[in-house]
Design a protein around this motif. Structure first.
Motif, short mmCIF file in Angstrom:
data_model
loop_
_atom_site.label_atom_id
_atom_site.label_comp_id
_atom_site.label_asym_id
_atom_site.label_seq_id
_atom_site.Cartn_x
_atom_site.Cartn_y
_atom_site.Cartn_z
N GLY A 35 -0.65 1.88 -1.69
CA GLY A 35 0.26 1.98 -2.82
C GLY A 35 1.35 2.98 -2.46
N ARG A 36 2.33 3.08 -3.30
CA ARG A 36 3.42 4.03 -3.05
C ARG A 36 3.41 5.13 -4.10
NH1 ARG A 36 6.89 3.10 1.39
NH2 ARG A 36 6.65 0.94 2.06
N HIS A 37 3.61 6.36 -3.65
CA HIS A 37 3.70 7.54 -4.51
C HIS A 37 5.17 7.93 -4.59
CE1 HIS A 37 2.92 11.94 -5.38
NE2 HIS A 37 2.19 11.32 -6.29
N PHE A 38 5.67 8.16 -5.78
CA PHE A 38 7.10 8.40 -6.01
C PHE A 38 7.94 7.21 -5.54
CE2 PHE A 38 5.72 12.92 -5.66
CZ PHE A 38 5.99 13.28 -6.96
N MET A 39 7.29 6.06 -5.40
CA MET A 39 7.94 4.83 -4.94
C MET A 39 8.43 4.94 -3.49
SD MET A 39 7.27 3.24 -7.62
CE MET A 39 7.88 1.69 -7.05
N LEU A 40 7.98 5.95 -2.78
CA LEU A 40 8.43 6.19 -1.41
C LEU A 40 7.29 6.29 -0.41
CD1 LEU A 40 11.08 8.93 -2.28
CD2 LEU A 40 11.55 6.55 -1.69
N THR A 41 6.39 7.23 -0.63
CA THR A 41 5.33 7.54 0.32
C THR A 41 4.19 6.53 0.23
OG1 THR A 41 5.81 9.89 0.03
CG2 THR A 41 3.72 9.33 1.10
N LYS A 42 3.78 5.99 1.38
CA LYS A 42 2.62 5.11 1.40
C LYS A 42 1.35 5.95 1.30
CE LYS A 42 4.35 1.19 4.03
NZ LYS A 42 4.13 0.37 5.24
N LYS A 154 -0.90 -9.12 -1.41
CA LYS A 154 -0.31 -8.16 -2.35
C LYS A 154 -0.74 -8.54 -3.76
CE LYS A 154 3.69 -7.06 0.46
NZ LYS A 154 5.14 -7.00 0.57
N VAL A 155 -0.97 -7.52 -4.58
CA VAL A 155 -1.32 -7.73 -5.98
C VAL A 155 -0.53 -6.75 -6.84
CG1 VAL A 155 -3.65 -8.57 -5.48
CG2 VAL A 155 -3.29 -6.14 -5.91
N ASN A 156 -0.41 -7.09 -8.12
CA ASN A 156 0.13 -6.16 -9.11
C ASN A 156 -1.08 -5.57 -9.83
OD1 ASN A 156 1.07 -4.93 -11.47
ND2 ASN A 156 2.75 -6.39 -11.70
N ARG A 157 -1.33 -4.29 -9.64
CA ARG A 157 -2.54 -3.65 -10.18
C ARG A 157 -2.61 -3.77 -11.69
NH1 ARG A 157 -1.50 1.60 -12.06
NH2 ARG A 157 0.58 2.36 -11.55
N GLU A 158 -1.46 -3.87 -12.35
CA GLU A 158 -1.47 -3.97 -13.81
C GLU A 158 -2.10 -5.27 -14.31
OE1 GLU A 158 2.48 -3.05 -15.24
OE2 GLU A 158 2.10 -0.90 -15.00
N ASP A 159 -2.18 -6.30 -13.45
CA ASP A 159 -2.83 -7.55 -13.82
C ASP A 159 -4.32 -7.35 -14.12
OD1 ASP A 159 -0.43 -8.87 -13.49
OD2 ASP A 159 -0.97 -9.73 -11.53
N TRP A 160 -4.91 -6.26 -13.65
CA TRP A 160 -6.32 -5.94 -13.89
C TRP A 160 -6.48 -4.77 -14.86
CZ3 TRP A 160 -4.47 -7.96 -9.45
CH2 TRP A 160 -5.10 -9.11 -8.98
N GLU A 178 2.86 -2.60 -7.33
CA GLU A 178 2.46 -3.48 -6.24
C GLU A 178 1.56 -2.74 -5.26
OE1 GLU A 178 4.97 -6.64 -4.09
OE2 GLU A 178 4.97 -4.91 -2.72
N ILE A 179 0.43 -3.36 -4.97
CA ILE A 179 -0.54 -2.79 -4.03
C ILE A 179 -0.74 -3.78 -2.89
CG2 ILE A 179 -2.92 -1.98 -3.73
CD1 ILE A 179 -1.23 -0.20 -5.60
N GLU A 180 -0.65 -3.29 -1.66
CA GLU A 180 -0.91 -4.11 -0.48
C GLU A 180 -2.40 -4.04 -0.16
OE1 GLU A 180 1.56 -2.97 2.83
OE2 GLU A 180 3.21 -2.48 1.47
N LEU A 181 -3.00 -5.18 0.08
CA LEU A 181 -4.40 -5.25 0.48
C LEU A 181 -4.47 -5.51 1.97
CD1 LEU A 181 -5.71 -7.53 -2.40
CD2 LEU A 181 -5.68 -5.03 -2.31
N SER A 182 -5.39 -4.84 2.64
CA SER A 182 -5.56 -5.00 4.08
C SER A 182 -7.06 -4.96 4.38
CB SER A 182 -4.84 -3.88 4.82
OG SER A 182 -5.09 -3.95 6.19
N LEU A 183 -7.57 -6.07 4.93
CA LEU A 183 -9.00 -6.17 5.19
C LEU A 183 -9.24 -6.47 6.66
CD1 LEU A 183 -8.20 -7.70 2.33
CD2 LEU A 183 -10.65 -7.84 2.18
N ASP A 184 -10.19 -5.76 7.24
CA ASP A 184 -10.66 -6.02 8.59
C ASP A 184 -12.16 -6.23 8.48
OD1 ASP A 184 -8.26 -5.64 10.31
OD2 ASP A 184 -8.29 -3.69 9.31
N LEU A 185 -12.62 -7.46 8.78
CA LEU A 185 -14.00 -7.83 8.57
C LEU A 185 -14.68 -8.20 9.87
CD1 LEU A 185 -13.35 -10.26 5.58
CD2 LEU A 185 -13.89 -7.83 5.44
#
Length: 191
Positions: A35-42, A154-160, A178-185
């Protein structure tokens, strides 16, 4: 090995894991988010307790995935932030200890595809589509067959119902929607 017991097979000229059940090795799997903090930092986080099964279909598009995520296992590298994520402002882990994912459809070509499934967080279920890549096969020193996949979306966290936020004085919001999802299985073939 006979064709029935081989851990891989060729489908359309590309090597893929054999049809059957492959269980996720939680110690070599990461279910992460950004996610982004202050819309800048990952800001990156992950869930350290995940139980998932990949059922590889005879036809790749018949494959299925089911997963259960222990929400209290969230780890973003900062205890204060993790406690906030576990609180009622976000995941409310006391009331909703688990999230689940169940695939509903797969489109596949070569070693990549897309998987759509139902993601349930806080008793809210919404569809999510992930881009999936099969990265390869390995046999470990203990004779386990392993297949490795990656997925992203990618998902919109507010949808949940994950709506907590703060408006910034200069405009914008503190935490990105907006939240980016990243999975390594890394999965192990079940006999």
């Amino acid at each position: 090995m006979s064709e029935n017991t081989a851990p891989t097979r060729e489908v359309g000229g590309v090597p893929l894991p054999a049809a059957g059940v492959w269980k996720v090795d939680a110690g070599h799997t990461e279910v992460g988010f950004v996610g982004r903090h202050f819309m800048l930092t990952k800001v990156r986080g992950r869930f350290t307790s995940v139980d998932a099964t990949v059922e590889v279909g005879e036809r790749p598009e018949d494959s299925k995935v089911t997963a259960v995520i222990e929400m209290k296992s969230v780890d973003s590298g900062d205890q204060t932030r993790d406690d906030h994520l576990r609180s009622a402002d976000f995941f409310d882990v006391e009331k909703y200890p688990k999230a689940t994912f169940t695939s509903t459809s797969v489109a596949w070509q070569g070693t990549a595809g897309t998987m759509t499934g139902d993601l349930t967080i806080k008793d809210v279920t919404r569809p999510v589509t992930l881009k999936v890549d099969y990265l390869g096969y390995a046999r470990d020193p203990w004779d386990n067959d392993r297949a490795v996949f990656s997925a992203s979306g990618k998902v919109n966290r507010e949808d949940w119902g994950l709506t907590w936020n703060m408006a910034l004085e200069a405009g914008g919001i503190l935490v990105s929607k907006e939240i980016e999802l990243s999975l390594d299985l890394e999965t192990i073939r079940q006999v």
